[in-house]
Scaffold this motif. Structure first.
Motif, mmCIF file in Angstrom:
data_model
loop_
_atom_site.group_PDB
_atom_site.id
_atom_site.type_symbol
_atom_site.label_atom_id
_atom_site.label_comp_id
_atom_site.label_asym_id
_atom_site.label_seq_id
_atom_site.Cartn_x
_atom_site.Cartn_y
_atom_site.Cartn_z
ATOM 1 N N LYS A 106 16.082 -4.995 -5.545
ATOM 2 C CA LYS A 106 17.186 -4.258 -6.169
ATOM 3 C C LYS A 106 17.990 -5.154 -7.097
ATOM 4 O O LYS A 106 18.379 -4.738 -8.177
ATOM 5 C CB LYS A 106 18.108 -3.670 -5.093
ATOM 6 N N GLU A 107 18.246 -6.394 -6.636
ATOM 7 C CA GLU A 107 19.001 -7.363 -7.422
ATOM 8 C C GLU A 107 18.660 -8.747 -6.902
ATOM 9 O O GLU A 107 18.165 -8.883 -5.798
ATOM 10 C CB GLU A 107 20.509 -7.106 -7.276
ATOM 11 N N LEU A 108 18.905 -9.750 -7.707
ATOM 12 C CA LEU A 108 18.717 -11.109 -7.215
ATOM 13 C C LEU A 108 19.867 -11.429 -6.264
ATOM 14 O O LEU A 108 21.001 -11.015 -6.499
ATOM 15 C CB LEU A 108 18.669 -12.099 -8.376
ATOM 16 N N PRO A 109 19.595 -12.154 -5.200
ATOM 17 C CA PRO A 109 20.644 -12.395 -4.200
ATOM 18 C C PRO A 109 21.708 -13.364 -4.689
ATOM 19 O O PRO A 109 21.429 -14.258 -5.476
ATOM 20 C CB PRO A 109 19.863 -13.001 -3.032
ATOM 21 N N ASN A 110 22.928 -13.174 -4.198
ATOM 22 C CA ASN A 110 23.959 -14.171 -4.436
ATOM 23 C C ASN A 110 24.055 -15.038 -3.180
ATOM 24 O O ASN A 110 23.397 -14.769 -2.186
ATOM 25 C CB ASN A 110 25.304 -13.523 -4.810
ATOM 26 N N VAL A 150 10.373 -13.523 -9.074
ATOM 27 C CA VAL A 150 10.566 -12.090 -9.262
ATOM 28 C C VAL A 150 11.919 -11.844 -9.903
ATOM 29 O O VAL A 150 12.825 -12.673 -9.822
ATOM 30 C CB VAL A 150 10.453 -11.318 -7.925
ATOM 31 N N LYS A 151 12.040 -10.694 -10.547
ATOM 32 C CA LYS A 151 13.283 -10.322 -11.203
ATOM 33 C C LYS A 151 13.811 -9.046 -10.563
ATOM 34 O O LYS A 151 13.098 -8.368 -9.835
ATOM 35 C CB LYS A 151 13.026 -10.093 -12.699
ATOM 36 N N ALA A 152 15.047 -8.716 -10.840
ATOM 37 C CA ALA A 152 15.633 -7.483 -10.327
ATOM 38 C C ALA A 152 14.839 -6.296 -10.871
ATOM 39 O O ALA A 152 14.503 -6.253 -12.056
ATOM 40 C CB ALA A 152 17.085 -7.387 -10.748
ATOM 41 N N GLY A 153 14.496 -5.371 -10.004
ATOM 42 C CA GLY A 153 13.735 -4.191 -10.406
ATOM 43 C C GLY A 153 12.238 -4.321 -10.207
ATOM 44 O O GLY A 153 11.515 -3.328 -10.359
ATOM 45 N N ASP A 154 11.741 -5.504 -9.872
ATOM 46 C CA ASP A 154 10.304 -5.675 -9.646
ATOM 47 C C ASP A 154 9.866 -4.942 -8.380
ATOM 48 O O ASP A 154 10.556 -4.952 -7.365
ATOM 49 C CB ASP A 154 9.941 -7.159 -9.503
ATOM 50 N N VAL A 155 8.691 -4.298 -8.489
ATOM 51 C CA VAL A 155 8.114 -3.593 -7.345
ATOM 52 C C VAL A 155 6.970 -4.440 -6.801
ATOM 53 O O VAL A 155 6.044 -4.783 -7.532
ATOM 54 C CB VAL A 155 7.592 -2.195 -7.755
ATOM 55 N N ILE A 156 7.058 -4.784 -5.521
ATOM 56 C CA ILE A 156 6.041 -5.620 -4.882
ATOM 57 C C ILE A 156 5.354 -4.781 -3.823
ATOM 58 O O ILE A 156 6.021 -4.194 -2.962
ATOM 59 C CB ILE A 156 6.696 -6.869 -4.262
ATOM 60 N N GLU A 157 4.032 -4.715 -3.902
ATOM 61 C CA GLU A 157 3.296 -3.910 -2.928
ATOM 62 C C GLU A 157 1.994 -4.586 -2.546
ATOM 63 O O GLU A 157 1.462 -5.410 -3.282
ATOM 64 C CB GLU A 157 3.030 -2.509 -3.484
ATOM 65 N N VAL A 158 1.494 -4.197 -1.371
ATOM 66 C CA VAL A 158 0.214 -4.711 -0.901
ATOM 67 C C VAL A 158 -0.876 -3.954 -1.640
ATOM 68 O O VAL A 158 -0.788 -2.726 -1.820
ATOM 69 C CB VAL A 158 0.082 -4.505 0.629
ATOM 70 N N ARG A 159 -1.911 -4.665 -2.080
ATOM 71 C CA ARG A 159 -3.023 -4.029 -2.789
ATOM 72 C C ARG A 159 -3.684 -2.975 -1.921
ATOM 73 O O ARG A 159 -3.723 -3.081 -0.701
ATOM 74 C CB ARG A 159 -4.071 -5.069 -3.189
ATOM 75 N N GLU A 160 -4.234 -1.957 -2.554
ATOM 76 C CA GLU A 160 -4.879 -0.852 -1.837
ATOM 77 C C GLU A 160 -5.994 -1.359 -0.913
ATOM 78 O O GLU A 160 -6.100 -0.918 0.216
ATOM 79 C CB GLU A 160 -5.456 0.111 -2.884
ATOM 80 N N LYS A 161 -6.802 -2.312 -1.407
ATOM 81 C CA LYS A 161 -7.902 -2.851 -0.601
ATOM 82 C C LYS A 161 -7.392 -3.585 0.636
ATOM 83 O O LYS A 161 -8.042 -3.601 1.675
ATOM 84 C CB LYS A 161 -8.754 -3.816 -1.434
ATOM 85 N N SER A 162 -6.216 -4.214 0.522
ATOM 86 C CA SER A 162 -5.687 -5.023 1.614
ATOM 87 C C SER A 162 -4.887 -4.218 2.632
ATOM 88 O O SER A 162 -4.660 -4.684 3.742
ATOM 89 C CB SER A 162 -4.796 -6.128 1.046
ATOM 90 N N LYS A 163 -4.449 -3.012 2.272
ATOM 91 C CA LYS A 163 -3.604 -2.216 3.170
ATOM 92 C C LYS A 163 -4.301 -1.893 4.492
ATOM 93 O O LYS A 163 -3.647 -1.764 5.515
ATOM 94 C CB LYS A 163 -3.174 -0.911 2.493
ATOM 95 N N SER A 164 -5.621 -1.755 4.452
ATOM 96 C CA SER A 164 -6.349 -1.362 5.664
ATOM 97 C C SER A 164 -6.646 -2.555 6.588
ATOM 98 O O SER A 164 -7.143 -2.353 7.691
ATOM 99 C CB SER A 164 -7.661 -0.677 5.278
ATOM 100 N N LEU A 165 -6.334 -3.761 6.155
ATOM 101 C CA LEU A 165 -6.619 -4.941 6.971
ATOM 102 C C LEU A 165 -5.795 -4.938 8.258
ATOM 103 O O LEU A 165 -4.629 -4.542 8.269
ATOM 104 C CB LEU A 165 -6.312 -6.222 6.194
ATOM 105 N N GLN A 166 -6.407 -5.399 9.332
ATOM 106 C CA GLN A 166 -5.728 -5.488 10.618
ATOM 107 C C GLN A 166 -4.508 -6.411 10.531
ATOM 108 O O GLN A 166 -3.514 -6.200 11.202
ATOM 109 C CB GLN A 166 -6.715 -5.989 11.685
ATOM 110 N N ARG A 167 -4.611 -7.423 9.695
ATOM 111 C CA ARG A 167 -3.523 -8.401 9.534
ATOM 112 C C ARG A 167 -2.191 -7.718 9.237
ATOM 113 O O ARG A 167 -1.176 -8.019 9.845
ATOM 114 C CB ARG A 167 -3.888 -9.363 8.411
#
Length: 157
Positions: A134-138, A88-105
């Motif tokens: 937000k940024e890559l970690p140092n 991943v790069k700085a500024g990337d948005v990572i989210e759970v897919r809509e279909k997977s959000k409802s999973l009990q997991r």
């Protein structure tokens, strides 16, 4: 001395769940980058998608993070990504897919990881199961007990 260096490398490989060949490739990439090789290596390992998912609290362990990424449960900048080693790069948005959000997991995971603090280099919205890098970690922001200089010494022989 060699045993100590090898032990540090093995520890880093085990923590991040990376095999020898990809780990070597990460080292070579870190060596080509500007700055200190050891810090670059730790930044590369931290910016793997499976690790970022774990850091955001969307998985209990890095292995579980690797599995949920493998099962196409995450979107990176709106696109489905199922490669745990995706960097991943700085500024990337990572989210759970809509279909997977409802999973009990994910309901269980958010309960378990609610008390865990997320690093300052990621911004997480636990309600919508979404996070931003937000940024890559140092090196100071990475709390992994590995002496990366020993790994650099091992590979530079």
């Amino acid at each position: 001395e060699y045993a100590l260096q090898l032990q540090e490398k093995q520890k880093a490989k085990f923590i991040y769940g990376v095999l020898e060949k990809p780990f070597r490739n990460y080292y070579e990439k870190a060596d080509r980058m500007k700055g200190m090789t050891g810090e670059n290596l730790m930044t590369i390992l931290e910016s793997r998608l499976d690790n970022v998912v774990f850091r955001m609290g969307f998985a209990r362990t890095r292995r579980e993070a690797r599995q949920v990424v493998d099962h196409k449960m995450f979107l990176v900048n709106g696109k489905s990504v199922n490669i745990p080693s995706y960097l991943v790069k700085a500024g990337d948005v990572i989210e759970v897919r809509e279909k997977s959000k409802s999973l009990q997991r994910f309901k269980d995971i958010t309960e378990v990881t609610a008390g865990r603090t997320t690093p300052e280099w990621v911004d997480v919205d636990a309600e919508s199961l979404k996070g931003t890098v937000k940024e890559l970690p140092n090196r100071e922001q990475i709390d992994v007990p590995v002496d990366e200089m020993l790994i650099v010494e091992l590979y530079s022989k």
